[in-house]
Motif scaffolding. Structure first.
Motif, PDB file in Angstrom:
ATOM      1  N   LEU A 228       0.830  -1.200   0.000  1.00 50.45           N
ATOM      2  CA  LEU A 228       0.000   0.000   0.000  1.00 50.45           C
ATOM      3  C   LEU A 228       0.869   1.255   0.000  1.00 50.45           C
ATOM      4  CD1 LEU A 228      -2.783  -1.001   2.563  1.00 50.45           C
ATOM      5  CD2 LEU A 228      -3.134  -0.536   0.127  1.00 50.45           C
ATOM      6  N   VAL A 229       1.943   1.221   0.781  1.00 45.15           N
ATOM      7  CA  VAL A 229       2.863   2.355   0.830  1.00 45.15           C
ATOM      8  C   VAL A 229       3.514   2.570  -0.541  1.00 45.15           C
ATOM      9  CG1 VAL A 229       5.045   3.191   1.796  1.00 45.15           C
ATOM     10  CG2 VAL A 229       3.314   2.174   3.298  1.00 45.15           C
ATOM     11  N   THR A 230       3.949   1.485  -1.185  1.00 49.47           N
ATOM     12  CA  THR A 230       4.581   1.595  -2.502  1.00 49.47           C
ATOM     13  C   THR A 230       3.632   2.198  -3.528  1.00 49.47           C
ATOM     14  OG1 THR A 230       5.987  -0.317  -2.054  1.00 49.47           O
ATOM     15  CG2 THR A 230       5.674   0.291  -4.364  1.00 49.47           C
ATOM     16  N   VAL A 231       2.401   1.724  -3.522  1.00 46.10           N
ATOM     17  CA  VAL A 231       1.420   2.226  -4.485  1.00 46.10           C
ATOM     18  C   VAL A 231       1.057   3.676  -4.192  1.00 46.10           C
ATOM     19  CG1 VAL A 231      -0.945   1.953  -5.311  1.00 46.10           C
ATOM     20  CG2 VAL A 231       0.513  -0.047  -5.035  1.00 46.10           C
ATOM     21  N   ARG A 232       0.911   4.019  -2.913  1.00 46.38           N
ATOM     22  CA  ARG A 232       0.584   5.403  -2.557  1.00 46.38           C
ATOM     23  C   ARG A 232       1.721   6.348  -2.957  1.00 46.38           C
ATOM     24  NH1 ARG A 232      -2.755   8.209   1.132  1.00 46.38           N
ATOM     25  NH2 ARG A 232      -2.312  10.403   0.813  1.00 46.38           N
ATOM     26  N   SER A 279      -1.618   6.171   8.523  1.00 47.20           N
ATOM     27  CA  SER A 279      -0.316   5.524   8.706  1.00 47.20           C
ATOM     28  C   SER A 279       0.393   5.334   7.376  1.00 47.20           C
ATOM     29  CB  SER A 279      -0.493   4.171   9.404  1.00 47.20           C
ATOM     30  OG  SER A 279      -1.015   4.340  10.704  1.00 47.20           O
ATOM     31  N   VAL A 280      -0.353   4.940   6.348  1.00 44.82           N
ATOM     32  CA  VAL A 280       0.234   4.791   5.016  1.00 44.82           C
ATOM     33  C   VAL A 280       0.741   6.142   4.518  1.00 44.82           C
ATOM     34  CG1 VAL A 280      -0.282   4.307   2.585  1.00 44.82           C
ATOM     35  CG2 VAL A 280      -1.092   2.750   4.375  1.00 44.82           C
ATOM     36  N   MET A 286       7.743   9.720   4.917  1.00 43.15           N
ATOM     37  CA  MET A 286       9.020   9.399   5.548  1.00 43.15           C
ATOM     38  C   MET A 286       9.962   8.666   4.595  1.00 43.15           C
ATOM     39  SD  MET A 286       7.637   8.093   9.255  1.00 43.15           S
ATOM     40  CE  MET A 286       9.241   7.458   9.703  1.00 43.15           C
ATOM     41  N   ALA A 287       9.383   7.926   3.650  1.00 44.64           N
ATOM     42  CA  ALA A 287      10.194   7.096   2.760  1.00 44.64           C
ATOM     43  C   ALA A 287      10.890   7.929   1.702  1.00 44.64           C
ATOM     44  CB  ALA A 287       9.324   6.034   2.096  1.00 44.64           C
TER      45      ALA A 287
END
Length: 297
Positions: A228-232, A279-280, A286-287
């Motif tokens: 989910l983080v990668t896609v967002r 959170s995502v 942050m990434a």
């Protein structure tokens, strides 16, 4: 002596011209989609008759699986409808290149629908979209997107909350499926090499030129928090890229703002979904952003 008389078009010529003008071309880019392209095409084959000729063009691009073979297996179901069916096998990858390859062999002058290979359309979607696009003025259309979370807890919670944000709820996002009429397709030439083809096309049209029909479609999203983080990250980068490369298109943006009051209402309505969604978003900020983009799932 009689003067020369200009011949009028024959009935066959008139019928051919009408067919070209009223064609609905459905273009499906598919990269390593052997698990999902069959369901996508089966749903299309089960569609209500849209009242105009249809052609379905699958562009298998850079596949190392059986996407091409699975797509070809749907030929009978599609052609039984009286629809033209083409499957292109391209060694080169890239979604935008696949969209351009599909456009090149589509019948000129008709409506175009662009469909992701992991999307499942409802029976009435093509017919309602064709009706919405039946205009000489530029028009864009999509259906009611149903965000389908994966089996994991985070994916289901994220999907539940995402469906309630103002853009998804009040706009015509066109995620995974959008269509334009002939006058609308003339707004751009080839698809440019951008991350977000859906945003690029949606912003070619003013809000009043976009139409959302009542029929829907299922659009799956990534499963698992990390994905989910990668896609967002990809989605955020796509938005920023369009804004940077095509600043004039921002005049057509109608996302709306959630605001503090809206965020509080969402948090109270679905605290778990809100916590996952936020959170995502925090993890994305942050990434460190890379250049390797994942799809919506």
């Amino acid at each position: 002596m009689f003067g020369s008389v200009k011949a009028k078009p024959g009935r066959r010529d008139q019928d051919r011209q009408a067919t070209v003008a009223e064609m609905l071309s459905v273009i499906i880019p598919a990269s390593n989609e052997e698990a999902l392209i069959g369901g996508c095409l089966a749903a299309l084959a089960a569609s209500e008759e849209p009242g105009l000729p249809v052609e379905v063009i699958v562009v298998a691009n850079g596949c190392v699986d059986d996407t091409f073979a699975v797509a070809e297996a749907a030929r009978s179901a599609i052609e039984t409808r009286g629809w033209r069916f083409e499957v292109i096998d391209r060694a080169e990858g890239g979604k935008l290149e696949a969209l351009n390859a599909g456009d090149l062999i589509a019948t000129p002058g008709g409506m175009r629908a662009y469909l992701d290979a992991d999307v499942t359309v409802s029976q009435g979607l093509l017919a309602e979209v064709a009706q919405a696009l039946a205009s000489d003025s530029p028009a864009y259309a999509s259906g009611q997107v149903r965000i389908v979370g994966g089996p994991g807890f985070a994916s289901r919670a994220y999907a539940r909350l995402w469906a309630q944000v103002p853009f998804m709820k009040n706009s015509v996002p066109g995620c995974g499926f959008f269509a334009v009429n002939s006058a609308g397709r003339a707004r751009w030439e080839e698809f440019p090499h951008v991350i977000s083809d859906d945003i690029f096309v949606r912003l070619q049209f003013a809000p009043e030129e976009r139409h959302q029909v009542s029929a829907g479609y299922d659009w799956p999203i990534a499963d698992g928090f990390a994905r989910l983080v990668t896609v967002r990250r990809r989605q955020d980068a796509g938005v920023a890229e369009i804004s940077r490369l095509y600043p004039d298109l921002q005049a057509h943006e109608d996302k709306g703002r959630m605001g503090m009051a809206g965020a509080i209402r969402l948090a109270l309505r679905d605290p778990v979904g809100f916590a996952v969604y936020v959170s995502v978003a925090i993890r994305v900020r942050m990434a460190r952003q890379g250049a390797d983009w994942s799809r919506s799932r």
